[in-house]
Design a protein around this motif. Structure first.
Motif, PDB file in Angstrom:
ATOM      1  N   ALA A 110     -58.722 -25.187  83.411  1.00  0.00           N
ATOM      2  CA  ALA A 110     -59.610 -24.108  82.971  1.00  0.00           C
ATOM      3  C   ALA A 110     -60.048 -23.247  84.146  1.00  0.00           C
ATOM      4  O   ALA A 110     -60.014 -22.014  84.081  1.00  0.00           O
ATOM      5  CB  ALA A 110     -60.828 -24.692  82.255  1.00  0.00           C
ATOM      6  N   ARG A 111     -60.429 -23.878  85.247  1.00  0.00           N
ATOM      7  CA  ARG A 111     -60.924 -23.146  86.407  1.00  0.00           C
ATOM      8  C   ARG A 111     -59.862 -22.224  86.997  1.00  0.00           C
ATOM      9  O   ARG A 111     -60.106 -21.053  87.271  1.00  0.00           O
ATOM     10  CB  ARG A 111     -61.419 -24.144  87.469  1.00  0.00           C
ATOM     11  N   HIS A 112     -58.656 -22.745  87.174  1.00  0.00           N
ATOM     12  CA  HIS A 112     -57.608 -21.962  87.828  1.00  0.00           C
ATOM     13  C   HIS A 112     -56.970 -20.936  86.884  1.00  0.00           C
ATOM     14  O   HIS A 112     -56.387 -19.953  87.353  1.00  0.00           O
ATOM     15  CB  HIS A 112     -56.559 -22.890  88.439  1.00  0.00           C
ATOM     16  N   GLY A 113     -57.088 -21.154  85.584  1.00  0.00           N
ATOM     17  CA  GLY A 113     -56.589 -20.171  84.635  1.00  0.00           C
ATOM     18  C   GLY A 113     -57.615 -19.121  84.270  1.00  0.00           C
ATOM     19  O   GLY A 113     -57.275 -18.088  83.686  1.00  0.00           O
ATOM     20  N   GLY A 114     -58.886 -19.395  84.585  1.00  0.00           N
ATOM     21  CA  GLY A 114     -59.952 -18.480  84.176  1.00  0.00           C
ATOM     22  C   GLY A 114     -60.261 -18.585  82.699  1.00  0.00           C
ATOM     23  O   GLY A 114     -60.827 -17.665  82.107  1.00  0.00           O
ATOM     24  N   PHE A 115     -59.915 -19.727  82.091  1.00  0.00           N
ATOM     25  CA  PHE A 115     -60.159 -19.944  80.669  1.00  0.00           C
ATOM     26  C   PHE A 115     -61.469 -20.720  80.491  1.00  0.00           C
ATOM     27  O   PHE A 115     -61.774 -21.610  81.288  1.00  0.00           O
ATOM     28  CB  PHE A 115     -59.033 -20.775  80.032  1.00  0.00           C
ATOM     29  N   ASP A 116     -62.211 -20.398  79.439  1.00  0.00           N
ATOM     30  CA  ASP A 116     -63.305 -21.267  79.029  1.00  0.00           C
ATOM     31  C   ASP A 116     -62.720 -22.287  78.060  1.00  0.00           C
ATOM     32  O   ASP A 116     -62.054 -21.912  77.085  1.00  0.00           O
ATOM     33  CB  ASP A 116     -64.418 -20.473  78.354  1.00  0.00           C
ATOM     34  N   LEU A 117     -62.965 -23.554  78.325  1.00  0.00           N
ATOM     35  CA  LEU A 117     -62.326 -24.614  77.547  1.00  0.00           C
ATOM     36  C   LEU A 117     -63.316 -25.730  77.265  1.00  0.00           C
ATOM     37  O   LEU A 117     -63.958 -26.255  78.176  1.00  0.00           O
ATOM     38  CB  LEU A 117     -61.126 -25.171  78.317  1.00  0.00           C
ATOM     39  N   GLU A 118     -63.425 -26.067  75.994  1.00  0.00           N
ATOM     40  CA  GLU A 118     -64.222 -27.217  75.577  1.00  0.00           C
ATOM     41  C   GLU A 118     -63.308 -28.173  74.823  1.00  0.00           C
ATOM     42  O   GLU A 118     -62.584 -27.766  73.913  1.00  0.00           O
ATOM     43  CB  GLU A 118     -65.379 -26.787  74.679  1.00  0.00           C
ATOM     44  N   GLY A 141     -63.617 -19.576  83.465  1.00  0.00           N
ATOM     45  CA  GLY A 141     -63.204 -20.843  84.054  1.00  0.00           C
ATOM     46  C   GLY A 141     -64.170 -21.982  83.819  1.00  0.00           C
ATOM     47  O   GLY A 141     -64.082 -23.013  84.485  1.00  0.00           O
ATOM     48  N   GLU A 142     -65.087 -21.795  82.875  1.00  0.00           N
ATOM     49  CA  GLU A 142     -66.044 -22.853  82.563  1.00  0.00           C
ATOM     50  C   GLU A 142     -65.408 -23.882  81.638  1.00  0.00           C
ATOM     51  O   GLU A 142     -64.579 -23.540  80.784  1.00  0.00           O
ATOM     52  CB  GLU A 142     -67.289 -22.263  81.909  1.00  0.00           C
ATOM     53  N   SER A 143     -65.816 -25.138  81.794  1.00  0.00           N
ATOM     54  CA  SER A 143     -65.249 -26.181  80.934  1.00  0.00           C
ATOM     55  C   SER A 143     -66.266 -27.253  80.608  1.00  0.00           C
ATOM     56  O   SER A 143     -67.204 -27.498  81.377  1.00  0.00           O
ATOM     57  CB  SER A 143     -64.026 -26.814  81.605  1.00  0.00           C
ATOM     58  N   LYS A 144     -66.045 -27.861  79.458  1.00  0.00           N
ATOM     59  CA  LYS A 144     -66.817 -29.029  79.032  1.00  0.00           C
ATOM     60  C   LYS A 144     -65.797 -29.974  78.415  1.00  0.00           C
ATOM     61  O   LYS A 144     -65.292 -29.726  77.314  1.00  0.00           O
ATOM     62  CB  LYS A 144     -67.881 -28.621  78.015  1.00  0.00           C
ATOM     63  N   ILE A 145     -65.462 -31.016  79.148  1.00  0.00           N
ATOM     64  CA  ILE A 145     -64.329 -31.867  78.771  1.00  0.00           C
ATOM     65  C   ILE A 145     -64.771 -33.322  78.653  1.00  0.00           C
ATOM     66  O   ILE A 145     -65.289 -33.905  79.605  1.00  0.00           O
ATOM     67  CB  ILE A 145     -63.189 -31.788  79.806  1.00  0.00           C
TER      68      ILE A 145
END
Length: 197
Positions: free
Chosen positions: A47-55, A28-32
C-alpha cells in the motif's frame, strides 16, 4: 479524474472470511489484519509504495496452514483492482519497475490487458521466512493476476536473503501497478477499444 477509483470486496467461505477496501488514488495508508504476520507486513508496504489506501480484515483457517488465507486475500485484491478500474478508460495500462533491495534486484512488468498470465521467475531456496511458507508468495500473485485479469511478470534478477526477495517482489509489483493505473488520456489504450477481454 472525475470517478472515484475505489472498491469494497467481501468473501466468505468455509475457509476464510475477508473484507477488503481499496482506494487506488490514496496516500499509502493501510489497516491490515490477516492473521498472517508476514503477509500483514507485505500488504502494508504494498500500500505504501503503491500509494494505495488499503484495508484488509481477514479470518482464516490458519490452524490448518496459511494457504487459504493468503490465496483468498490475493483473490480479493485482484477483484478490488478490477472493480475499481472499471473499463480502464484513460489508464496507461502498462507498468514496469526494477527494484533494488540490498543484494536483491527484482524486475516486474504488468499489463492491465483483461487477459490473465503470471510469469513468476523468483526461485527461493528457503522453505520459510519466519513462519510464512515462501511458496505462498507465488500463490498470492497467481490469485491476484487471475482475478485482476492482468499479465504479470515477476523476475528475480539477484537475491539471497528470503525476506529481501519477497519484500522486493511486493514493492516492485506495487510500483508497477502505480505506473500502470496513471490516467494519461481519455481513451481506452487498445486498438480493440476494450481492455475487458
Amino acid at each position: 479524474m472525475n470517478r472515484s477509483r475505489t472498491a469494497e470486496i467481501t468473501r466468505k467461505t468455509n475457509e476464510t472470511d475477508i473484507y477488503l477496501k481499496l482506494n487506488i488514488d490514496g496516500s499509502g495508508e493501510s489497516k491490515i489484519t490477516t492473521g498472517v504476520g508476514f503477509l500483514n507486513h507485505m500488504l502494508e508496504l504494498f500500500a505504501r509504495h503503491g500509494g494505495f489506501d488499503l484495508e484488509v480484515i481477514a479470518k482464516g483457517d490458519t490452524n490448518v496452514d496459511d494457504h487459504h488465507t493468503v490465496e483468498d486475500i490475493g483473490i480479493c485484491l485482484g477483484d478490488a483492482f478490477k472493480k475499481a478500474l472499471g473499463d480502464k478508460k484513460g489508464i496507461r495500462r502498462y507498468g514496469f519497475f526494477l527494484l533494488p533491495m540490498d543484494e536483491t534486484l527484482i524486475e516486474c512488468a504488468i499489463d492491465f490487458s483483461g487477459r490473465t498470465y503470471l510469469n513468476y521467475a523468483a526461485d527461493i531456496q528457503a522453505v520459510r521466512v519466519g513462519t510464512f511458507e515462501t511458496e505462498l508468495a507465488e500463490e498470492f500473485f497467481k490469485a491476484f493476476a487471475d482475478r485482476a485479469a492482468v499479465n504479470l511478470h515477476i523476475i528475480k534478477r539477484f537475491g539471497r536473503n528470503t525476506h529481501h526477495i519477497i519484500e522486493g517482489i511486493f514493492k516492485a509489483v506495487a510500483r508497477s501497478i502505480k505506473d500502470a493505473v496513471v490516467v494519461e488520456s481519455d481513451r481506452i489504450m487498445s486498438t480493440k477499444g476494450t481492455l475487458s477481454e
